[in-house]
Design an enzyme around this catalytic site. Structure first.
Site, PDB file in Angstrom:
ATOM      1  N   ASN A   1       0.842  -1.193   0.000  1.00  0.00           N
ATOM      2  CA  ASN A   1       0.000   0.000   0.000  1.00  0.00           C
ATOM      3  C   ASN A   1       0.881   1.248   0.000  1.00  0.00           C
ATOM      4  OD1 ASN A   1       0.592  -0.808   2.761  1.00  0.00           O
ATOM      5  ND2 ASN A   1      -0.966   0.610   3.492  1.00  0.00           N
TER       6      ASN A   1
ATOM      7  N   GLU B   1       0.320   5.294   0.751  1.00  0.00           N
ATOM      8  CA  GLU B   1      -0.554   6.361   1.218  1.00  0.00           C
ATOM      9  C   GLU B   1      -0.015   7.730   0.810  1.00  0.00           C
ATOM     10  OE1 GLU B   1      -1.928   4.203   5.373  1.00  0.00           O
ATOM     11  OE2 GLU B   1      -0.728   6.027   5.461  1.00  0.00           O
TER      12      GLU B   1
ATOM     13  N   CYS C   1      -4.029   0.530  -2.545  1.00  0.00           N
ATOM     14  CA  CYS C   1      -3.858  -0.689  -1.752  1.00  0.00           C
ATOM     15  C   CYS C   1      -2.759  -1.578  -2.327  1.00  0.00           C
ATOM     16  CB  CYS C   1      -5.164  -1.477  -1.716  1.00  0.00           C
ATOM     17  SG  CYS C   1      -6.544  -0.579  -1.000  1.00  0.00           S
TER      18      CYS C   1
ATOM     19  N   GLU D   1      -2.959  -4.753  -3.079  1.00  0.00           N
ATOM     20  CA  GLU D   1      -3.467  -5.574  -4.175  1.00  0.00           C
ATOM     21  C   GLU D   1      -3.494  -4.775  -5.479  1.00  0.00           C
ATOM     22  OE1 GLU D   1      -5.821  -6.752  -0.417  1.00  0.00           O
ATOM     23  OE2 GLU D   1      -4.902  -4.958  -1.252  1.00  0.00           O
TER      24      GLU D   1
ATOM     25  N   CYS E   1      -9.993  -5.145   0.638  1.00  0.00           N
ATOM     26  CA  CYS E   1     -11.125  -4.225   0.779  1.00  0.00           C
ATOM     27  C   CYS E   1     -12.105  -4.459  -0.372  1.00  0.00           C
ATOM     28  CB  CYS E   1     -10.636  -2.781   0.805  1.00  0.00           C
ATOM     29  SG  CYS E   1     -10.072  -2.155  -0.800  1.00  0.00           S
TER      30      CYS E   1
ATOM     31  N   CYS F   1     -10.680  -3.638  -3.834  1.00  0.00           N
ATOM     32  CA  CYS F   1      -9.702  -4.629  -4.295  1.00  0.00           C
ATOM     33  C   CYS F   1     -10.373  -5.957  -4.632  1.00  0.00           C
ATOM     34  CB  CYS F   1      -8.595  -4.808  -3.265  1.00  0.00           C
ATOM     35  SG  CYS F   1      -7.448  -3.407  -3.284  1.00  0.00           S
TER      36      CYS F   1
END
EC number: 3.5.4.5
Length: 130
Positions: free
Chosen positions: A41, A43, A52, A54, A85, A88
């Site tokens: 991930n 940010e 993310c 994935e 999530c 994803c």
């Protein structure tokens, strides 16, 4: 068999850029033809604009010419078992199928394996739209 995916997801997690949430995540995917891609991930200060683990792994796969996802391993540093999530799950569905294996890992290895169809029931799968 998913041990190599776990190892790559753990290595990717350690490279995560998560200065705000302090929630590093790593993922690794294997395509049906055996190619493997990892991601973490990333940010940014404007939370919705990050991505993310994935998503990063899928981006690497697409940049390498695409493929169909056979299995994915997900590992988060601060959560016993972390599922992808919702966004994803949809991204994995785009390049996978209801049969795609999703390996949930902790720091020691794979702890649970689910089918994407069970994790994402009634999801939008590309194979069902044509």
């Amino acid at each position: 068999m998913a041990d190599d995916l776990f190892a790559l997801a753990r290595s990717a997690m350690r490279k995560a850029h998560a200065p705000y949430s302090k929630f590093p995540v790593g993922a690794a995917i294997r395509t049906h033809d055996g190619r493997i891609y990892a991601g973490c991930n990333v940010e940014v200060v404007s939370f919705p604009e990050g991505w993310c683990a994935e998503t990063t792994a899928i981006g690497h796969m697409v940049m390498d010419g695409g493929g169909r996802i056979a299995e994915v391993a997900v590992l988060a540093e601060k959560l016993a078992l972390c599922t992808p999530c919702g966004g994803c799950r949809q991204r994995i569905a785009e390049f996978g199928s209801p049969e795609t294996k999703v390996h949930l890992c902790d720091e020691t290895g794979v702890r649970e394996t689910l089918r994407l169809g069970d994790l994402f029931p009634r999801g939008f799968f590309a194979e069902g739209l044509g």
